[in-house]
Scaffold this motif. Structure first.
Motif, PDB file in Angstrom:
ATOM      1  N   THR A  88      30.044  -0.636  35.143  1.00 44.09           N
ATOM      2  CA  THR A  88      29.678   0.058  33.906  1.00 44.09           C
ATOM      3  C   THR A  88      29.303  -0.934  32.815  1.00 44.09           C
ATOM      4  O   THR A  88      28.417  -0.668  31.995  1.00 44.09           O
ATOM      5  N   PHE A  89      29.965  -2.108  32.812  1.00 45.80           N
ATOM      6  CA  PHE A  89      29.656  -3.119  31.800  1.00 45.80           C
ATOM      7  C   PHE A  89      28.216  -3.608  31.932  1.00 45.80           C
ATOM      8  O   PHE A  89      27.606  -4.033  30.953  1.00 45.80           O
ATOM      9  N   PHE A 121      28.455   5.140  28.321  1.00 40.37           N
ATOM     10  CA  PHE A 121      29.159   5.504  29.546  1.00 40.37           C
ATOM     11  C   PHE A 121      30.601   4.997  29.537  1.00 40.37           C
ATOM     12  O   PHE A 121      31.325   5.165  30.517  1.00 40.37           O
ATOM     13  N   LEU A 122      31.020   4.368  28.446  1.00 40.88           N
ATOM     14  CA  LEU A 122      32.367   3.806  28.348  1.00 40.88           C
ATOM     15  C   LEU A 122      33.238   4.655  27.434  1.00 40.88           C
ATOM     16  O   LEU A 122      32.815   5.041  26.342  1.00 40.88           O
ATOM     17  N   PRO A 156      26.219  -0.199  30.032  1.00 40.61           N
ATOM     18  CA  PRO A 156      27.125   0.692  29.299  1.00 40.61           C
ATOM     19  C   PRO A 156      26.417   1.717  28.426  1.00 40.61           C
ATOM     20  O   PRO A 156      27.021   2.712  28.032  1.00 40.61           O
ATOM     21  N   CYS A 157      25.140   1.494  28.124  1.00 41.65           N
ATOM     22  CA  CYS A 157      24.435   2.358  27.184  1.00 41.65           C
ATOM     23  C   CYS A 157      23.140   2.903  27.774  1.00 41.65           C
ATOM     24  O   CYS A 157      22.459   2.227  28.547  1.00 41.65           O
ATOM     25  N   GLN A 158      22.817   4.112  27.392  1.00 38.80           N
ATOM     26  CA  GLN A 158      21.512   4.700  27.673  1.00 38.80           C
ATOM     27  C   GLN A 158      21.013   5.267  26.346  1.00 38.80           C
ATOM     28  O   GLN A 158      21.298   6.394  25.985  1.00 38.80           O
ATOM     29  N   GLU A 170      28.083  -7.467  27.564  1.00 39.13           N
ATOM     30  CA  GLU A 170      28.731  -7.453  28.877  1.00 39.13           C
ATOM     31  C   GLU A 170      29.901  -8.444  28.925  1.00 39.13           C
ATOM     32  O   GLU A 170      30.988  -8.119  29.419  1.00 39.13           O
ATOM     33  N   GLN A 171      29.710  -9.630  28.373  1.00 35.97           N
ATOM     34  CA  GLN A 171      30.787 -10.618  28.348  1.00 35.97           C
ATOM     35  C   GLN A 171      31.922 -10.158  27.437  1.00 35.97           C
ATOM     36  O   GLN A 171      33.110 -10.315  27.765  1.00 35.97           O
TER      37      GLN A 171
END
Length: 274
Positions: free
Chosen positions: A54-55, A65-66, A58-60, A30-31
Motif C-alpha cells: 500500500t505504501f 488507501f491508508l 497510497p493515493c489515487q 513511501e519512506q
C-alpha cells in the motif's frame, strides 16, 4: 488500423500512464510511511492496510488507501492516527512526508522524544501529540515550521524549558503544554504576546510544577504559601522576636533594680547611727 483506432489506443495508453503515475507514491512519502509503521506498535491491528504494498501506491488523486491518511494531488497531506492505543516511538523519517499539513497522533501510548527532524515539515500547520507518554524537551527546531497554527502537547512527560524560539511563530493560535514536567520561565513572547497575536491563558501552562511566569499565578512554596506570604511571616516573626527581646530586657532591668534596692536597704541597716 485506421486513424480512429490508433487514437483510441493512444487515449487508453495515456489514461493508463496517468493512472499509474498518480497511484505511484512519492519516494519520500513511501519512506516516511515505511519507517513510521516500523517505529509504531499496533496492538489492536487498526492499521492492517499499512503494508509495503500500500505504501507503494497510497493515493489515487484525493483518495487514500491508508487508514488515517488523507491525500492531495497524490501526496499524503494529513495523518490522523488518534486514539488507536498505538505504542512505540515517532520515527524521525516522518519528516520525509514533506507535503504533510496536519499530524495528529493524540490519545495513544507513544513514548520517546519528539524528533527535532519535524522541522523539515515546512508545510505543517497542525501538530497534535497530546495525551501520550512522550518525554524529553520540546524541540526548539519546531520554530522552523513557519505555518504552524496549532501545537498541542498536553498530558505528556516532557521536561526542560519552553523554547524561546516558539514565540516567533506568528500564525500560532493554539498552544497547549499543560500537564507535563516543564520548568523555567514562560517566554514573554508566548505568555504575554502583544499586538494582534493570539494570547494563551493559564490553562495552556498549568500542571507543570517547575514552570512559572505570566499568565500563571505567582509561585507557591511546597507548603502552598505565596512568596509574599513567606515574606510577611518572616517580618512578623522578626517583630515578635523584637517585642519578646524588649520585654526580656525590661524584666531584667526591673529585677536588677529590685536587687539593688534590697542591697541598699541592708547596707543602711548595718551602718551606725550618729
Amino acid at each position: 488500423m485506421g486513424i480512429w483506432g490508433l487514437q483510441q489506443h493512444l487515449a487508453v495508453a495515456l489514461l493508463l500512464f496517468l493512472s499509474t503515475a498518480t497511484a505511484t507514491a512519492d519516494p519520500n512519502d513511501e519512506q516516511c510511511l515505511t519507517h513510521l509503521s516500523q517505529s509504531l506498535t499496533d496492538p489492536f491491528n487498526n492499521l492492517q492496510n499499512w503494508t509495503q504494498t500500500t505504501f507503494a501506491s497510497p493515493c489515487q488523486g484525493l483518495t487514500s488507501f491508508l487508514h488515517g491518511a488523507t491525500c492531495n494531488n497524490g501526496r499524503i497531506y494529513k495523518l490522523s492516527l488518534t486514539n488507536l492505543s498505538l505504542k512505540g516511538t515517532i520515527s524521525p523519517f516522518l519528516s520525509n512526508c514533506t507535503n504533510l499539513q496536519s499530524l495528529d497522533l493524540s490519545s495513544n501510548q507513544i513514548t520517546g522524544p519528539i524528533p527535532p527532524d519535524l522541522q523539515f515539515l515546512v508545510n505543517l500547520a497542525v501538530l497534535n501529540l497530546s495525551s501520550n507518554r512522550l518525554s524529553g524537551p520540546v524541540p526548539q527546531q519546531l520554530a522552523s515550521c513557519a505555518y504552524l497554527n496549532v501545537i498541542d502537547l498536553h498530558d505528556n512527560q516532557l521536561s526542560g524549558p519552553i523554547p524561546l524560539q516558539l514565540g516567533l511563530l506568528a500564525r500560532l493560535s493554539v498552544f497547549d503544554v499543560s500537564n507535563n514536567r516543564l520548568s523555567g520561565p514562560i517566554p514573554a513572547s508566548l505568555g504575554n504576546r502583544t499586538g494582534n497575536l493570539p494570547r494563551f491563558n493559564a490553562s495552556s501552562y498549568e500542571g507543570n510544577k517547575g514552570l512559572f511566569g505570566y499568565p500563571l499565578a505567582p509561585m507557591k512554596s511546597k507548603e502552598g504559601l505565596s512568596i509574599m506570604a513567606i515574606v510577611g511571616i518572616g517580618l512578623g516573626s522578626g517583630l515578635v522576636s523584637l517585642v519578646l527581646s524588649f520585654a526580656g530586657v525590661c524584666i531584667w532591668l526591673r529585677v536588677t533594680e529590685q536587687k539593688s534596692a534590697d542591697e541598699e536597704g541592708k547596707i543602711s541597716q548595718l551602718m551606725p547611727e550618729y
